[in-house]
Structures are given as C-alpha cells and as structure tokens.
Design a protein around this motif. Structure first.
Motif, PDB file in Angstrom:
ATOM      1  N   UNK A  71     -18.068  -3.892   3.925  1.00  0.00           N
ATOM      2  CA  UNK A  71     -17.378  -4.574   5.014  1.00  0.00           C
ATOM      3  C   UNK A  71     -18.205  -4.633   6.285  1.00  0.00           C
ATOM      4  N   UNK A  72     -19.033  -3.616   6.509  1.00  0.00           N
ATOM      5  CA  UNK A  72     -19.707  -3.488   7.811  1.00  0.00           C
ATOM      6  C   UNK A  72     -21.206  -3.791   7.795  1.00  0.00           C
ATOM      7  N   UNK A  73     -21.826  -3.776   6.610  1.00  0.00           N
ATOM      8  CA  UNK A  73     -23.286  -3.967   6.552  1.00  0.00           C
ATOM      9  C   UNK A  73     -23.670  -5.391   6.923  1.00  0.00           C
ATOM     10  N   UNK A  74     -24.685  -5.517   7.783  1.00  0.00           N
ATOM     11  CA  UNK A  74     -25.244  -6.822   8.146  1.00  0.00           C
ATOM     12  C   UNK A  74     -26.757  -6.694   8.248  1.00  0.00           C
ATOM     13  N   UNK A  75     -27.433  -7.832   8.348  1.00  0.00           N
ATOM     14  CA  UNK A  75     -28.871  -7.844   8.609  1.00  0.00           C
ATOM     15  C   UNK A  75     -29.675  -7.008   7.637  1.00  0.00           C
ATOM     16  N   UNK A  76     -30.590  -6.184   8.179  1.00  0.00           N
ATOM     17  CA  UNK A  76     -31.505  -5.387   7.362  1.00  0.00           C
ATOM     18  C   UNK A  76     -30.741  -4.412   6.470  1.00  0.00           C
ATOM     19  N   UNK A  77     -29.679  -3.816   6.998  1.00  0.00           N
ATOM     20  CA  UNK A  77     -28.905  -2.851   6.203  1.00  0.00           C
ATOM     21  C   UNK A  77     -28.351  -3.493   4.941  1.00  0.00           C
ATOM     22  N   UNK A  78     -27.783  -4.689   5.057  1.00  0.00           N
ATOM     23  CA  UNK A  78     -27.234  -5.358   3.877  1.00  0.00           C
ATOM     24  C   UNK A  78     -28.342  -5.724   2.894  1.00  0.00           C
ATOM     25  N   UNK A  79     -29.499  -6.133   3.399  1.00  0.00           N
ATOM     26  CA  UNK A  79     -30.633  -6.471   2.531  1.00  0.00           C
ATOM     27  C   UNK A  79     -31.083  -5.261   1.738  1.00  0.00           C
ATOM     28  N   UNK A  80     -31.192  -4.115   2.409  1.00  0.00           N
ATOM     29  CA  UNK A  80     -31.619  -2.876   1.751  1.00  0.00           C
ATOM     30  C   UNK A  80     -30.586  -2.450   0.704  1.00  0.00           C
TER      31      UNK A  80
END
Length: 271
Positions: free
Chosen positions: A161-170
């Motif tokens: 629900x909260x991951x975006x940007x680099x975090x979601x990619x990783x």
C-alpha cells in the motif's frame, strides 16, 4: 479523445462492492481509459447501479452481461475483451478498489512483448464493509495508519500500500512471488490476448486467470512483476462457487497447457 486502455472489471451480484470499485476508478490520476464491466449474470439491481453511476464518473462504462448459468467468468471475460475498444487491456475484479495511481502505473510499465502482474491487499470483512465513498474519494482507505486504526493487522504486506519509487522497484525485484496473470490486477496487449484465444471457457473457478498467463508465456510474452508498484484493496466475500470439482478440472487443464506448451486454447473466443 480516443481511449488507450480498457479496464475490464468482473462482477456478479455484488452491488455494494461494485459501487466502491467504480468510485475508486473515479479517483484515478490517469484518466484516458474506458471501463468494461464483465457481468456474469447479475440481477436488475446491478444494471440500475451502473446506470446511476455512469452519470457520476468521468469515464465511459460498457456493461457486458449474459444470462446466469453458474460461474462462467471465463465466458463473460471473453465477451468483454471483444467489447473493449482499445489496444491495451487491464483486468481487475468488482471487489478490488484501485489505488489512485492504479491505471497510471499500468500505462507507465506497459511494454511490447510483456504482460504486467500487479498486486492486491486483502482486507477483513468488517473493514471491507465499513469503507465509505468519502473514504475512497479522500484516499483515506489507502492510508496504512488509518487502516490499522480500523482493524487491519500489521504485516510486511502493508508495504504494497505504501511503497513508491525506488522502494517499490526493489521490492518488485526481491519478492519471491513469480509474476503471473492475476484476475485482480494484470494487463497486456489485446492482440496478444486474442492470439492465445482469450480465456479457456471450460474453466470455472480456480486458476483460469493463471492459465491464460501460462499460454501467453508459451506464446513468447514475458511477465513483468509490478506487485509493489500498483495495488488494490481486495474486499472480503464468501466464495460459494469454489468447488473441489472445478478446482481439480482446472488443475488438469493447466497441467495439459504446461506439458504440451499450449499457446492457444480451442475453447476460447474463437470456437
């Protein structure tokens, strides 16, 4: 303006959940889409709600319906695919509220030769029932702290629900979950879906979405993992249509697809 993505939503006699889903698409940051509702034989109240909400939302809705003949989701999805008017198709369910960037992320990650495999976040029944139109339009229902206050348990899965940007990619890269065609959150090119002849209409509940993905892979389409980049809230509901017979039948069809490396079903859009 010509739309460039068709959002296919499956439903069956679940008016309150469908309303929440339709409101969710009315919050989308990317607006150049149409909705095709694949209705597996719902009663008149579903027709009435769709007609009413057509006046509220900014996007066009195409309602595709057939007579109720038990769980025939594969059949109605094939009819919805044919009714869609764009080159790219995204599929989700009438119990999945999309995050406001849901369609935008599918547009961002789409690529020739690939299909996209997104994620979902399952909510308990009480919380599913309590989410209001205002919670959806304000975006509160995607706020992890708000969800926890209202009954959601702490979990690593909350990162969806909260991951975006680099975090979601990783997280997309690290997840042990293999990308697959998911009925709640997947997209691909219409020409590729037609090339494998859509869904296998022999299949009822239990893996029919995975099976079309397996044929797409046999056809040469590569699945791309985006489960932490695009997510939806999966509202809880009973599953009275899940029978051991249908699940075993579908397992055998999937086994055949895998062993024979089938690219196309003889029981799909073209008979």
């Amino acid at each position: 303006m010509q739309k460039n993505i068709s959002v296919i939503i499956s439903t069956y006699n679940s008016v309150e959940w469908l309303k929440k889903v339709i409101w969710g698409y009315n919050t989308q940051t990317y607006r150049n889409f149409e909705m095709v509702i694949a209705d597996d034989g719902s009663r008149q109240d579903t027709f009435d709600v769709i007609e009413e909400l057509k006046k509220e939302v900014f996007y066009p809705i195409i309602h595709v319906w057939h007579e109720d003949n038990g769980f025939q989701k594969s059949q109605i999805l094939n009819k919805a695919i044919l009714a869609s008017t764009t080159d790219y198709i995204m599929m989700s369910d009438g119990d999945c509220i999309p995050r406001p960037d849901f369609v935008e992320q599918h547009i961002k990650f789409r690529e020739e030769g690939y299909f996209l495999s997104g994620g979902y976040h399952k909510l308990p029944m009480q919380l599913s029932q309590n989410i209001t139109k205002e919670d959806i339009y304000s975006g509160k229902c995607f706020d992890v702290s708000w969800l926890k206050k209202n009954g959601m348990k702490a979990s690593f899965k909350n990162n969806k629900l909260s991951a975006t940007g680099l975090k979601s990619t990783v997280l997309n890269f690290l997840t042990p979950t293999k990308p697959s065609w998911n009925g709640h959150n997947a997209s691909g090119w219409k020409k590729d879906i037609l090339a494998v002849n859509g869904f296998d209409e022999r299949m009822q509940y239990g893996g029919q979405d995975r099976e079309i993905g397996e044929r797409l892979v046999n056809y040469g389409i590569i699945p791309k993992q985006i489960r932490y980049s695009t997510t939806c809230l999966h509202l809880d509901h009973p599953r009275g249509y899940a029978t051991p017979e249908s699940i075993n039948k579908n397992k055998n069809i999937r086994k055949e697809t895998k062993i024979q490396k089938k690219k196309r079903t003889d029981f799909g859009i073209e008979k």
